[in-house]
Design an enzyme around this catalytic site. Sequence first.
Site, short mmCIF file in Angstrom:
data_model
loop_
_atom_site.label_atom_id
_atom_site.label_comp_id
_atom_site.label_asym_id
_atom_site.label_seq_id
_atom_site.Cartn_x
_atom_site.Cartn_y
_atom_site.Cartn_z
N CYS A 88 -5.43 1.62 5.79
CA CYS A 88 -6.70 0.15 6.37
C CYS A 88 -5.18 0.01 8.12
O CYS A 88 -4.73 0.50 8.36
CB CYS A 88 -6.15 -1.00 5.47
N CYS A 117 -1.79 -0.02 7.39
CA CYS A 117 -1.36 1.05 7.32
C CYS A 117 -0.82 1.71 9.02
O CYS A 117 -0.36 2.25 9.20
CB CYS A 117 -1.66 1.67 6.13
N GLU A 135 0.96 3.90 1.79
CA GLU A 135 1.87 3.91 2.56
C GLU A 135 2.81 3.16 3.20
O GLU A 135 4.41 4.25 3.85
CB GLU A 135 0.80 3.88 4.30
N HIS A 171 0.81 -0.70 0.25
CA HIS A 171 -0.08 -0.01 0.32
C HIS A 171 0.64 0.79 -0.01
O HIS A 171 2.39 1.24 0.75
CB HIS A 171 -1.19 -0.02 1.42
#
Lengths: 152, 152
Positions: A84, A87, A56, A54
């Site tokens: 999420c 993260c 991040e 992801h």
Amino acid sequence: MVFPLPAPMRLALDAAIAAAKESEVPVGAVITRGEQVIAVAANATRTTNDPTAHAEIVAIRAACAKLGTDRLVGCTLWVTLEPCAMCAGAITHARIERLYYAASDPKGGGVEHGARVFSHSTCHHRPEVTAGLGEREAADLLRDFFLERRDR
Amino acid sequence: MVFPLPAPMRLALDAAIAAAKESEVPVGAVITRGEQVIAVAANATRTTNDPTAHAEIVAIRAACAKLGTDRLVGCTLWVTLEPCAMCAGAITHARIERLYYAASDPKGGGVEHGARVFSHSTCHHRPEVTAGLGEREAADLLRDFFLERRDR
């Protein structure tokens, strides 16, 4: 009077736009320390076959590699979508000081939705969180991305 | 009659023991598919300057690289400590089918403690979870590791 977006969130949105062109879900992230941009990243789960990639996580790993540390003390993370649970957990582990995110994510978010990672007494580090900065553009990017794919 | 530990959890514990020798918090993880060991990993946050390099994340990334996919459908993750919120989120994203963990982690865990990542209605994939397999050895490893450091 309309204030312009802070430059790091503009950079994160541009990274998201670039990700969409690679058929990645358009989410971008930027890490800054003071005025310095430490890392710019976008979601890359498909192109790298890495479900942890992801925006991040990619940004945190890049910033840590650049600074030679596993703790991003004093750093700010700017991301175009509510992180999420994965993260949010990584943000805690990396000791990110401030988090700005654009669009909320009722389905996948783990900050103000779902697991609410920062809201538990066992959470050992919480960033200051500000939501909504650039949310319309960030949400439109995601909506257009999924609409286009649904039509195929 | 005492049943021996399943071989993958033994491998995960051995990876944790090796991590402690590198001054990493001793947590190990193994990913299997059927009888095949796909990945063996240990916590590596300090040696790699990567706060996301928990054993589970390192194992998931290695398994995905090996199999050329971002979804570990049909795979089982064996880990010596209850996954944190970050790792539980990664387990969801990777579509891990079964999770065995040894010791529970009331302070840092995100499965049966804290964020309880799999227990929210928005969690889009939950593994079957079994806890406690090899828990005494896993917990002793961690206790001894932190005791030794506190004495310094």
